[in-house]
Design an enzyme around this catalytic site. Structure first.
Site, PDB file in Angstrom:
ATOM      1  N   SER A 143      -1.758   1.675  10.968  1.00 19.91           N
ATOM      2  CA  SER A 143      -1.732   0.313  12.367  1.00 19.91           C
ATOM      3  C   SER A 143      -2.476   0.092  12.950  1.00 19.91           C
ATOM      4  O   SER A 143      -2.263   0.965  14.161  1.00 19.91           O
ATOM      5  CB  SER A 143      -0.593   0.439  11.778  1.00 19.91           C
ATOM      6  OG  SER A 143       0.085  -1.033  13.476  1.00 19.91           O
ATOM      7  N   TYR A 156       7.956   3.994  14.133  1.00 18.73           N
ATOM      8  CA  TYR A 156       7.083   3.454  13.351  1.00 18.73           C
ATOM      9  C   TYR A 156       5.571   3.302  13.826  1.00 18.73           C
ATOM     10  O   TYR A 156       4.924   4.510  13.175  1.00 18.73           O
ATOM     11  CB  TYR A 156       7.292   1.826  12.846  1.00 18.73           C
ATOM     12  CG  TYR A 156       5.933   1.337  12.505  1.00 18.73           C
ATOM     13  CD1 TYR A 156       5.900   1.357  10.591  1.00 18.73           C
ATOM     14  CD2 TYR A 156       5.324   0.761  12.269  1.00 18.73           C
ATOM     15  CE1 TYR A 156       4.825   1.451  10.528  1.00 18.73           C
ATOM     16  CE2 TYR A 156       4.534  -0.416  11.665  1.00 18.73           C
ATOM     17  CZ  TYR A 156       4.369   0.099  10.373  1.00 18.73           C
ATOM     18  OH  TYR A 156       3.289  -0.339   9.954  1.00 18.73           O
TER      19      TYR A 156
HETATM   20  N1  LIG Z   1       2.474  -5.466   5.942  1.00 21.53           N
HETATM   21  C1  LIG Z   1       1.592  -4.659   7.628  1.00 21.53           C
HETATM   22  O1  LIG Z   1       1.919  -5.638   8.739  1.00 21.53           O
HETATM   23  C2  LIG Z   1       1.378  -3.894   7.900  1.00 21.53           C
HETATM   24  C3  LIG Z   1       0.804  -3.680   9.189  1.00 21.53           C
HETATM   25  C4  LIG Z   1      -0.190  -2.254   9.141  1.00 21.53           C
HETATM   26  C5  LIG Z   1       0.009  -1.306   8.248  1.00 21.53           C
HETATM   27  N2  LIG Z   1       0.821  -1.609   7.276  1.00 21.53           N
HETATM   28  C6  LIG Z   1       1.227  -1.020   6.089  1.00 21.53           C
HETATM   29  O2  LIG Z   1       0.339  -0.630   5.101  1.00 21.53           O
HETATM   30  C7  LIG Z   1       1.196  -0.113   4.061  1.00 21.53           C
HETATM   31  C8  LIG Z   1       1.516  -1.111   2.608  1.00 21.53           C
HETATM   32  O3  LIG Z   1       2.491  -2.102   3.585  1.00 21.53           O
HETATM   33  P1  LIG Z   1       3.114  -3.207   3.363  1.00 21.53           P
HETATM   34  O4  LIG Z   1       3.250  -4.216   4.622  1.00 21.53           O
HETATM   35  O5  LIG Z   1       1.966  -3.955   1.439  1.00 21.53           O
HETATM   36  O6  LIG Z   1       4.779  -2.673   2.121  1.00 21.53           O
HETATM   37  P2  LIG Z   1       5.217  -2.848   1.363  1.00 21.53           P
HETATM   38  O7  LIG Z   1       6.642  -3.051   1.517  1.00 21.53           O
HETATM   39  O8  LIG Z   1       4.521  -4.534   0.588  1.00 21.53           O
HETATM   40  O9  LIG Z   1       4.594  -2.498   0.033  1.00 21.53           O
HETATM   41  C9  LIG Z   1       4.924  -0.463   0.268  1.00 21.53           C
HETATM   42  C10 LIG Z   1       5.214   0.308  -1.058  1.00 21.53           C
HETATM   43  O10 LIG Z   1       5.521   0.987  -0.798  1.00 21.53           O
HETATM   44  C11 LIG Z   1       6.673   1.636  -1.695  1.00 21.53           C
HETATM   45  N3  LIG Z   1       7.294   3.131  -1.534  1.00 21.53           N
HETATM   46  C12 LIG Z   1       8.210   3.465  -0.842  1.00 21.53           C
HETATM   47  N4  LIG Z   1       8.645   4.233  -0.306  1.00 21.53           N
HETATM   48  C13 LIG Z   1       7.411   5.092  -1.348  1.00 21.53           C
HETATM   49  C14 LIG Z   1       7.688   6.739  -1.865  1.00 21.53           C
HETATM   50  N5  LIG Z   1       8.659   7.618  -1.929  1.00 21.53           N
HETATM   51  N6  LIG Z   1       7.132   7.409  -2.973  1.00 21.53           N
HETATM   52  C15 LIG Z   1       5.798   5.476  -3.816  1.00 21.53           C
HETATM   53  N7  LIG Z   1       5.824   4.599  -3.841  1.00 21.53           N
HETATM   54  C16 LIG Z   1       6.413   4.215  -1.783  1.00 21.53           C
HETATM   55  C17 LIG Z   1       7.159   0.678  -2.031  1.00 21.53           C
HETATM   56  O11 LIG Z   1       8.093   0.640  -3.495  1.00 21.53           O
HETATM   57  C18 LIG Z   1       7.053  -0.667  -1.598  1.00 21.53           C
HETATM   58  O12 LIG Z   1       6.259  -0.635  -3.426  1.00 21.53           O
HETATM   59  C19 LIG Z   1       2.775   0.666   5.184  1.00 21.53           C
HETATM   60  O13 LIG Z   1       2.173   2.432   5.034  1.00 21.53           O
HETATM   61  C20 LIG Z   1       2.299   0.016   6.031  1.00 21.53           C
HETATM   62  O14 LIG Z   1       2.972   1.105   7.327  1.00 21.53           O
HETATM   63  C21 LIG Z   1       1.641  -2.473   6.926  1.00 21.53           C
END
Ligand SMILES: NC(=O)c1ccc[n+]([C@@H]2O[C@H](COP(=O)([O-])OP(=O)(O)OC[C@H]3O[C@@H](n4cnc5c(N)ncnc54)[C@H](O)[C@@H]3O)[C@@H](O)[C@H]2O)c1
Length: 259
Positions: A143, A156
């Site tokens: 991130s 985080y």
């Molecule tokens: N949305 C943002 O603003 C953002 C920004 C930077 C980075 N990210 C990163 O992108 C990635 C996805 O984020 P998102 O916003 O799409 O989140 P989200 O919550 O929409 O999706 C994450 C998915 O991961 C699954 N998950 C959680 N724990 C798990 C486990 N132990 N085993 C298998 N699956 C698991 C959840 O069930 C969910 O479906 C994350 O790593 C997040 O930190 C997100």
């Protein structure tokens, strides 16, 4: 034009929602055999259904990325069926809110486990197969918070900094085996998770969005599709000269300054 991921076998963790789902859909359209992993069975199956109903090829495997046996079994199942994994996208992750003194040790352990061990374990079991074939692309979800300070996101930020550092060391160790390892560094992306967080944490979600936008150079909010397109680049051979690199998809948050 030929599809950019034709017949590539690609495992995406946490592909039941948000960025993971959006990437799975795009990879399916680009001809990949997509292995949709998630902890949540219903959401994982929904992603598979969306891919197959638009002509793509996908299957769901439930596994918890923090559990060694669960991950090992998932990788063995994929190898038995397809005999290789071309691309691993370590995407699963959770958010964590709070300044350091407010954090409970259990919450610290949980986010470290999902966001960091959850990159280590799938990589540990996939890499030996990539080494054998002397080919592979690994995409780790970091991130832009790995590079900038942001209020009340201590745990985080620590996890995403760890993922970025891990990416660089992994790249050095596996370059000789034809494996590329790169990291995605998104800014705030409007996924269901973030939308829910804005709804429940702010009296005025619109004001929260305006405040998020004020940190960016872009007037648009980031969408899962924006990150999926960056993941497509790293997954495909178009990025064959990118190794150990951070790729920012953040509307200018990290390197821009408005005033
Ligand atoms: N949305 C943002 O603003 C953002 C920004 C930077 C980075 N990210 C990163 O992108 C990635 C996805 O984020 P998102 O916003 O799409 O989140 P989200 O919550 O929409 O999706 C994450 C998915 O991961 C699954 N998950 C959680 N724990 C798990 C486990 N132990 N085993 C298998 N699956 C698991 C959840 O069930 C969910 O479906 C994350 O790593 C997040 O930190 C997100």
């Amino acid at each position: 034009m030929s599809k950019r991921l034709q017949d590539k076998v690609i495992l995406i963790t946490g592909a039941g929602s948000g960025i993971g789902r959006s990437t799975a859909l795009l990879f399916g359209q680009e001809g990949a055999q997509v292995i949709v992993n998630d902890l949540d069975i219903a959401k994982g199956n929904e992603t598979v259904e969306a891919i197959t109903s638009s002509g793509g090829s996908a299957e769901f495997i439930q596994a918890d990325v923090t559990e060694q046996d669960s991950v090992k079994q998932m990788v063995e199942q994929i190898i038995q069926t397809y005999s290789r994994i071309d691309v691993l996208f370590n995407n699963a992750g959770i958010s964590g809110v709070g300044a350091l003194h407010e954090l409970e040790p259990d919450a610290w352990d949980r986010i470290m486990s999902i966001n960091v061990k959850g990159v280590f374990l799938p990589s540990k079991f996939v890499i030996p197969h990539m080494m054998e074939r002397k080919a592979g692309s690994i995409i780790n979800m970091s991130s832009c918070i790995a590079e900038i300070g942001l209020a009340r996101r201590a745990s985080y930020a620590a996890t995403k900094g760890a993922v970025l550092a891990l990416t660089k060391s992994m790249q050095v160790d596996y370059a000789a085996y034809g494996i590329r390892v790169n990291a995605l560094l998104p800014g705030t992306i409007l996924t269901p998770f973030v939308e829910n967080y804005l709804r429940t944490s702010y009296d005025d979600p619109e004001a929260a969005i305006a405040s998020l936008k004020s940190r960016q150079l872009s007037s648009e909010m980031g969408r899962p599709e924006d990150v999926a397109l960056a993941a497509l680049f790293l997954a495909s051979d178009d990025s064959k000269f990118m190794m150990g690199s951070p790729l920012y998809i953040d509307g200018g948050v990290t390197f821009g300054k408005n005033a």
